[in-house]
Scaffold this active site. Sequence first.
Site, PDB file in Angstrom:
ATOM      1  N   GLU A 174       3.718 -12.290  -1.457  1.00 50.18           N
ATOM      2  CA  GLU A 174       2.755 -13.391  -1.358  1.00 50.18           C
ATOM      3  C   GLU A 174       1.562 -12.972  -2.195  1.00 50.18           C
ATOM      4  O   GLU A 174       0.820 -12.061  -1.816  1.00 50.18           O
ATOM      5  CB  GLU A 174       2.395 -13.624   0.115  1.00 50.18           C
ATOM      6  CG  GLU A 174       1.823 -14.990   0.366  1.00 50.18           C
ATOM      7  CD  GLU A 174       0.315 -14.986   0.334  1.00 50.18           C
ATOM      8  OE1 GLU A 174      -0.235 -15.191  -0.781  1.00 50.18           O
ATOM      9  OE2 GLU A 174      -0.294 -14.790   1.379  1.00 50.18           O
ATOM     10  N   GLY A 207      -0.929  -9.518  -1.603  1.00 51.51           N
ATOM     11  CA  GLY A 207      -1.998  -8.905  -2.401  1.00 51.51           C
ATOM     12  C   GLY A 207      -1.981  -9.433  -3.820  1.00 51.51           C
ATOM     13  O   GLY A 207      -1.552 -10.567  -4.068  1.00 51.51           O
ATOM     14  N   SER A 208      -2.415  -8.590  -4.751  1.00 55.59           N
ATOM     15  CA  SER A 208      -2.580  -9.058  -6.133  1.00 55.59           C
ATOM     16  C   SER A 208      -1.234  -9.147  -6.864  1.00 55.59           C
ATOM     17  O   SER A 208      -0.274  -8.451  -6.516  1.00 55.59           O
ATOM     18  CB  SER A 208      -3.494  -8.090  -6.887  1.00 55.59           C
ATOM     19  OG  SER A 208      -2.889  -6.822  -6.954  1.00 55.59           O
ATOM     20  N   THR A 209      -1.203  -9.959  -7.889  1.00 57.41           N
ATOM     21  CA  THR A 209       0.017 -10.147  -8.665  1.00 57.41           C
ATOM     22  C   THR A 209       0.418  -8.844  -9.357  1.00 57.41           C
ATOM     23  O   THR A 209       1.603  -8.492  -9.395  1.00 57.41           O
ATOM     24  CB  THR A 209      -0.199 -11.261  -9.712  1.00 57.41           C
ATOM     25  OG1 THR A 209      -0.662 -12.413  -9.001  1.00 57.41           O
ATOM     26  CG2 THR A 209       1.068 -11.617 -10.443  1.00 57.41           C
ATOM     27  N   CYS A 215      -6.222 -16.241  -0.695  1.00 54.34           N
ATOM     28  CA  CYS A 215      -5.220 -16.406  -1.748  1.00 54.34           C
ATOM     29  C   CYS A 215      -5.030 -17.881  -2.105  1.00 54.34           C
ATOM     30  O   CYS A 215      -4.670 -18.192  -3.220  1.00 54.34           O
ATOM     31  CB  CYS A 215      -3.913 -15.773  -1.337  1.00 54.34           C
ATOM     32  SG  CYS A 215      -3.440 -16.186   0.323  1.00 54.34           S
ATOM     33  N   GLY A 250       1.998  -6.612  -6.875  1.00 55.40           N
ATOM     34  CA  GLY A 250       3.294  -7.207  -6.527  1.00 55.40           C
ATOM     35  C   GLY A 250       4.373  -6.843  -7.535  1.00 55.40           C
ATOM     36  O   GLY A 250       5.498  -6.483  -7.189  1.00 55.40           O
ATOM     37  N   LYS A 265       1.194  -0.745   6.299  1.00 52.93           N
ATOM     38  CA  LYS A 265       0.067  -0.092   5.625  1.00 52.93           C
ATOM     39  C   LYS A 265      -1.082  -1.068   5.437  1.00 52.93           C
ATOM     40  O   LYS A 265      -1.024  -1.975   4.612  1.00 52.93           O
ATOM     41  CB  LYS A 265       0.454   0.475   4.254  1.00 52.93           C
ATOM     42  CG  LYS A 265      -0.600   1.490   3.796  1.00 52.93           C
ATOM     43  CD  LYS A 265      -0.609   1.757   2.309  1.00 52.93           C
ATOM     44  CE  LYS A 265      -1.368   0.754   1.495  1.00 52.93           C
ATOM     45  NZ  LYS A 265      -2.806   0.638   1.809  1.00 52.93           N
ATOM     46  N   GLU A 317      -7.863 -15.440 -11.267  1.00 50.80           N
ATOM     47  CA  GLU A 317      -8.261 -15.459  -9.857  1.00 50.80           C
ATOM     48  C   GLU A 317      -9.532 -14.622  -9.689  1.00 50.80           C
ATOM     49  O   GLU A 317      -9.562 -13.448 -10.046  1.00 50.80           O
ATOM     50  CB  GLU A 317      -7.141 -14.875  -8.981  1.00 50.80           C
ATOM     51  CG  GLU A 317      -7.455 -14.942  -7.508  1.00 50.80           C
ATOM     52  CD  GLU A 317      -6.334 -14.380  -6.630  1.00 50.80           C
ATOM     53  OE1 GLU A 317      -5.887 -13.251  -6.881  1.00 50.80           O
ATOM     54  OE2 GLU A 317      -5.924 -15.079  -5.690  1.00 50.80           O
TER      55      GLU A 317
HETATM   56  P1  NAI Z   1      -4.045  -4.946  -4.182  1.00 54.01           P
HETATM   57  O1  NAI Z   1      -2.958  -5.917  -4.365  1.00 54.01           O
HETATM   58  O2  NAI Z   1      -4.032  -3.765  -5.096  1.00 54.01           O
HETATM   59  O3  NAI Z   1      -4.043  -4.416  -2.672  1.00 54.01           O
HETATM   60  C1  NAI Z   1      -3.347  -5.010  -1.619  1.00 54.01           C
HETATM   61  C2  NAI Z   1      -2.563  -3.951  -0.855  1.00 54.01           C
HETATM   62  O4  NAI Z   1      -1.635  -3.316  -1.726  1.00 54.01           O
HETATM   63  C3  NAI Z   1      -3.418  -2.825  -0.266  1.00 54.01           C
HETATM   64  O5  NAI Z   1      -2.897  -2.437   0.981  1.00 54.01           O
HETATM   65  C4  NAI Z   1      -3.234  -1.713  -1.279  1.00 54.01           C
HETATM   66  O6  NAI Z   1      -3.438  -0.424  -0.727  1.00 54.01           O
HETATM   67  C5  NAI Z   1      -1.792  -1.897  -1.666  1.00 54.01           C
HETATM   68  N1  NAI Z   1      -1.423  -1.319  -2.967  1.00 54.01           N
HETATM   69  C6  NAI Z   1      -2.211  -1.160  -4.067  1.00 54.01           C
HETATM   70  N2  NAI Z   1      -1.515  -0.603  -5.070  1.00 54.01           N
HETATM   71  C7  NAI Z   1      -0.260  -0.390  -4.608  1.00 54.01           C
HETATM   72  C8  NAI Z   1       0.936   0.138  -5.184  1.00 54.01           C
HETATM   73  N3  NAI Z   1       0.975   0.588  -6.438  1.00 54.01           N
HETATM   74  N4  NAI Z   1       2.050   0.184  -4.427  1.00 54.01           N
HETATM   75  C9  NAI Z   1       2.059  -0.278  -3.165  1.00 54.01           C
HETATM   76  N5  NAI Z   1       0.944  -0.787  -2.567  1.00 54.01           N
HETATM   77  C10 NAI Z   1      -0.191  -0.847  -3.278  1.00 54.01           C
HETATM   78  O7  NAI Z   1      -5.417  -5.730  -4.313  1.00 54.01           O
HETATM   79  P2  NAI Z   1      -6.918  -5.190  -4.461  1.00 54.01           P
HETATM   80  O8  NAI Z   1      -6.996  -4.166  -5.537  1.00 54.01           O
HETATM   81  O9  NAI Z   1      -7.446  -4.814  -3.133  1.00 54.01           O
HETATM   82  O10 NAI Z   1      -7.678  -6.509  -4.937  1.00 54.01           O
HETATM   83  C11 NAI Z   1      -7.651  -6.894  -6.296  1.00 54.01           C
HETATM   84  C12 NAI Z   1      -7.447  -8.376  -6.444  1.00 54.01           C
HETATM   85  O11 NAI Z   1      -6.221  -8.749  -5.879  1.00 54.01           O
HETATM   86  C13 NAI Z   1      -8.460  -9.253  -5.734  1.00 54.01           C
HETATM   87  O12 NAI Z   1      -9.623  -9.415  -6.474  1.00 54.01           O
HETATM   88  C14 NAI Z   1      -7.697 -10.523  -5.610  1.00 54.01           C
HETATM   89  O13 NAI Z   1      -7.761 -11.257  -6.796  1.00 54.01           O
HETATM   90  C15 NAI Z   1      -6.271 -10.069  -5.384  1.00 54.01           C
HETATM   91  N6  NAI Z   1      -5.923 -10.070  -3.963  1.00 54.01           N
HETATM   92  C16 NAI Z   1      -5.150 -11.094  -3.493  1.00 54.01           C
HETATM   93  C17 NAI Z   1      -4.856 -11.163  -2.158  1.00 54.01           C
HETATM   94  C18 NAI Z   1      -4.032 -12.262  -1.598  1.00 54.01           C
HETATM   95  O14 NAI Z   1      -4.148 -12.566  -0.412  1.00 54.01           O
HETATM   96  N7  NAI Z   1      -3.151 -12.861  -2.358  1.00 54.01           N
HETATM   97  C19 NAI Z   1      -5.370 -10.189  -1.196  1.00 54.01           C
HETATM   98  C20 NAI Z   1      -6.106  -9.115  -1.804  1.00 54.01           C
HETATM   99  C21 NAI Z   1      -6.374  -9.089  -3.136  1.00 54.01           C
END
Ligand code: NAI
Length: 512
Positions: A265, A242-244, A299, A247, A189, A403
């Site tokens: 991660e 993605g975000s903590t 990240c 996660g 996804k 972050e």
């Molecule tokens: P997010 O962690 O919500 O999104 C990342 C992925 O998770 C996307 O594919 C999203 O559709 C999916 N996702 C979201 N909610 C979900 C759920 N309940 N169950 C399963 N999958 C889900 O991050 P977002 O909202 O795009 O960004 C917010 C913050 O997260 C950023 O400002 C940043 O601080 C952090 N982030 C960290 C990343 C990293 O590489 N460690 C990458 C992206 C965001």
Amino acid sequence: MSITIKSPSGREIKFSTGLFINNEFRPSKSNNVLTTPNPATGEDLATVSAATAEDVDDAVQAARRAFVTTWGKKSTPSQRSAALHKWADLIQENIDTLAELESLDNGKPVWMARDIDIVDSIDCLRYYAGLADKIEGRTIEQEEGRKIAFTRPEPIGVCGQIIPWNYPIQMFAWKVGAALAAGNTIIMKPAEQTPLSALVLAELSIKAGFPPGVINIVNGLGSVAGRAISSHMDIDKIAFTGSTITGRSIMESAAKSNLKKVTLELGGKSPVVVFENADIDQAVNWVSQGILFNHGQDCCAGSRLFLQESIKEEFLSKLKKNFESHVIGDPFDIKTYQGPQVSKQQQEKILSYIKSGIEQGATLLTGGEARIAHLSSKFKNGFYTPPTIFTDCKPGMKIVDEEIFGPVLTVQTFETEEEAIEKANNTPYGLGAGVFSQNASQCMRMVHALCAGTVWCNQYVALSNAVPFGGMKQSGFGRELGIEGLKEYTQTKSVHWNYGEKADWPVDGTSN
Ligand code: NAI
Ligand code: MG
């Protein structure tokens, strides 16, 4: 079900917009869609199908079928290797199209998407193609002439892979490379902000020869498709970047459903420590790249800089000059280093952190709105943010503790090595850390003391597909890349074999 986008270079980019299930593109059964903007202009770029739980379930059934009939249980390592190599070749052939599409959807400069993200992704697929036939178990001696035991690393099964928007193609390649080499089938996804490049990769995967159902790609919202993946009863493993906070929610869904395996991660607030004996000019370049590369949407961005007090003035004056020299603007211009952030939401989040830094008493050394005021009218509604440095920072400030995921650097100082270690480790995260010192013993002491999954010495944020990457503390667990990354997609089956002529246990209940 397909769309043609005309890029600013004049290239016509045509691709299917449906869900990719069983090697076919089709709409969501509920006709759900999502629209992704071009972050440089703020205008809508494309509308694609968005999966519901029912669509995810179809993808899982296709993946399970493929796992049992063609891939996991039936393919040979060399077949898996050949398909991955072929896919890498096809990506190479289409590198310019993919780079432009990635730039349009994500906002990063075309050259960066092409020469860094995609070149590295091709390399990653080839790295795992090369490892597919090097998955080996062990024999463990039991009893000479009678018994032997051995282990078989087997694929895990159907794997859900949920990726973010900061490196859409690269995160895709990291996840699929290891999973497919080991014989798993996948439901990928992509992030809703960057759904497009995965659709081109899907098309190329058919040409590469992957059987139907091995690779399934479902665009969709995290709250709908993401949740459906993490709570599905027939997905065996989930890999997430993605975000903590997301996660945590994925881990909770996994726990409440079928106890699927989870690797996470997550984010970071990585420290970079510069000692007075460092090569200052080199360190300035690396520190700048560490926080500004990919617009700070990384990240392991080095977002907390610690300078030894004696070099503070010289270092900051050079760093300020460096920050102010970066070209911000058109992602299709080869001179541009910084394009827009990925979304309006991320832009607003970063600007509100900058505001909070000022309100909480940090000193703005460079940055602020003026830095992006020169943008041409075409980009006035783009999601741009200013490369920013705050000095006089301390724990308790939001810009220091949280972050930001943008081009915002916080600076603190220290006198002694002990103080540097204590301050650097003062975070719930543990993804990356940097050390700059020309004293090798000092570097090694820091490597030992810093709590991070990766420590860079006299460089920053350089990665290799052969070197494992992942977090300590709340930055997650599990490793990607390297042999460790492959192992996360296998599970060990132990076999005890009695090949002696006579049973050694009283099977009839009498003693022998
Ligand atoms: P997010 O962690 O919500 O999104 C990342 C992925 O998770 C996307 O594919 C999203 O559709 C999916 N996702 C979201 N909610 C979900 C759920 N309940 N169950 C399963 N999958 C889900 O991050 P977002 O909202 O795009 O960004 C917010 C913050 O997260 C950023 O400002 C940043 O601080 C952090 N982030 C960290 C990343 C990293 O590489 N460690 C990458 C992206 C965001
Ligand atoms: Mg987009």
